[in-house]
Design an enzyme around this catalytic site. Sequence first.
Site, PDB file in Angstrom:
ATOM      1  N   THR A 391      62.268 -66.561  48.296  1.00  0.00           N
ATOM      2  CA  THR A 391      63.653 -66.341  48.709  1.00  0.00           C
ATOM      3  C   THR A 391      64.006 -64.857  48.548  1.00  0.00           C
ATOM      4  O   THR A 391      63.263 -64.090  47.941  1.00  0.00           O
ATOM      5  CB  THR A 391      64.607 -67.279  47.930  1.00  0.00           C
ATOM      6  OG1 THR A 391      64.146 -68.613  48.075  1.00  0.00           O
ATOM      7  CG2 THR A 391      66.038 -67.212  48.387  1.00  0.00           C
ATOM      8  N   SER A 463      69.645 -73.957  45.430  1.00  0.00           N
ATOM      9  CA  SER A 463      70.129 -73.242  44.240  1.00  0.00           C
ATOM     10  C   SER A 463      70.657 -71.856  44.597  1.00  0.00           C
ATOM     11  O   SER A 463      71.089 -71.116  43.717  1.00  0.00           O
ATOM     12  CB  SER A 463      68.994 -73.070  43.227  1.00  0.00           C
ATOM     13  OG  SER A 463      68.553 -74.316  42.768  1.00  0.00           O
ATOM     14  N   GLY A 482      64.534 -67.083  43.562  1.00  0.00           N
ATOM     15  CA  GLY A 482      63.843 -67.639  42.395  1.00  0.00           C
ATOM     16  C   GLY A 482      63.993 -69.139  42.262  1.00  0.00           C
ATOM     17  O   GLY A 482      63.889 -69.664  41.151  1.00  0.00           O
TER      18      GLY A 482
HETATM   19  N1  GLY Z   1      64.639 -72.909  48.576  1.00  0.00           N
HETATM   20  C1  GLY Z   1      65.283 -72.443  47.423  1.00  0.00           C
HETATM   21  C2  GLY Z   1      66.734 -72.810  47.380  1.00  0.00           C
HETATM   22  O1  GLY Z   1      67.320 -73.055  48.416  1.00  0.00           O
HETATM   23  O2  GLY Z   1      67.310 -72.866  46.350  1.00  0.00           O
END
Ligand code: GLY
Length: 584
Positions: A391, A463, A482
Amino acid sequence: MRKMPWPRAGALSPWLLASLLLIAAPAYCEAPAQKTVARAQAGASAAHPPGAAIASAHSLSTQAGLEIIGKGGNAFDAAIAVSSTLSVVEPISSGIGGGGFFLLHDAKSGRDVFVDARETAPAASTPAAYLDDKGELNRDRATNGPWSAGIPGLPAALVHLAQKYGKLPLKTSLAPAIRIAREGFPIYARLEKGYGSRREVMERYRGTREVFLAAGHAPKTGEILKQPDLARTLELLAAKGFDGFYRGDVADKLLAAVKEEGGQWQASELAGYKVREREPLRLKYRGWDIVTAPPPSSGGVAMAEILQVIEGWDLSKLDSAHRTHILAEAMRRAYRDRTIYLGDPDFVKMPLKRLTSPDYAAGLRATIHPDKATPSDLLSGQPAPLEDDETTHFSIIDRDGNRVSATQTVNLLYGSGMVAPGTGVLLNNEMDDFALRPGTPNAFGVMGFGANAPEPGKRMLSSMTPSFLESQDKVIAVGAPGGSRIITQVLLAILAYDAGLQPQQVAALPRIHHQWMPDVISAEQGALDADTVKQLQAMGHKVNAGESSWGNLQTVMWDKRANTLSGGTDPRNPVGLAEVLLKP
Ligand code: GLY
């Protein structure tokens, strides 16, 4: 509830002081010269910032944003440039085959809006599609190739930002990304290393081989990576807007690629994709107004719980072990609630009012023993593996006071590993963020239940926590990548800003994390000293001290009183850049 002062710069707590001292030392601070701490001083006016500031995970994306500001664009135009350039130069983390959240502040109207460009579940992606013969989760299908990919949202967000908030045509804002995709950029160590760890998966797919093996071998640091197909896809997006990606040639190629690899997407699922504008979540913490991510992010709700729980202690009067204990216990409870209650607000009813209320936080607080860990399995669950970094985040403030805090992703390293031939589009593997088999932890070790089960068109829980903080004197945009550790990075950043730290110090602070399952306090090297670890263990905590570093926090700050702009870019990532462009 007792209100306690978090220590100010002159009276730092041991934990914070230890953290600060370590800023000078850790290995990840040995960053190359392009690492810049941007700080600029200007006139006395506090009505508007003295220029613009951008922090992002790559110098080319920060420079792309500043180029667009220089052409008369606002923060939203710059966001298009930064986002699309990150899609080109950081395919390991995000891309137009993925999704993201854009938190915007429009200075003129004073309005904050949360643009939700999260991927959606294709109708074929039912929970049953991810089970093997024994009824176990088929992890390969959940994380690699076409079944792991949701319908991308990022291209729609870029179009939406240009149409509704930008001043410049999409063609102008996408120009830097198109140029860099076509001309190439130097491969850096993280791309090479990440490719190595995903190589087996990536080389399964024809389209991926065409991009990443174009030189005849796997990506090597210092060599130039060109992505001509991606340049053409971005050009179509620039010329035709939404239809340039979601209908016509690019859409046809995406559908054909998914089909060729055994997946099932419908043309109507691409053509029907829509970004959602949502009301951000608002919290108050010790004089700060915090504007942050609502569901389908779990970030804002979890942060509301943690901050309101810890407000009950005078943390500055606690020793390092007790402060860490209280933080970990608050994190443990918030992550448990995240798992049980949260999902896509368009599909599930969530007790948000309760979860974010001070009374609920007071109830949680009452369950925390001052000197003893609460075993997570008292709240049910089982240990699970920890995650990789992925991310990306960027933060922008422009000279009018508009701001953007945006986090975007393809989920795990290089997403699904699958590039659709002829498009340059690397598909995400965001389906793994759903609870594909309720009760089974995903790749981040986060458990999920019914609220986050896949349904056609549903957005998977995230997240990602792009946030704004505002006090009497300061305006801040902050966020981080993260996976499940995003929320605690942003939380620690808020505490550090509250302690009076500057953006670069905030980005560098050693980190701790607890996520209920697995039942362990994770700590970066130097975050906790040996004595603190011993005391935490005596309280019943498991502590993984000295884990390898995580995160890649990017933040900018306008100090209204001094009328200065500054930025912080995470020293763990040597190619990031925070830069200020003063008003000419
Ligand atoms: N793929 C990580 C998130 O969306 O938190």
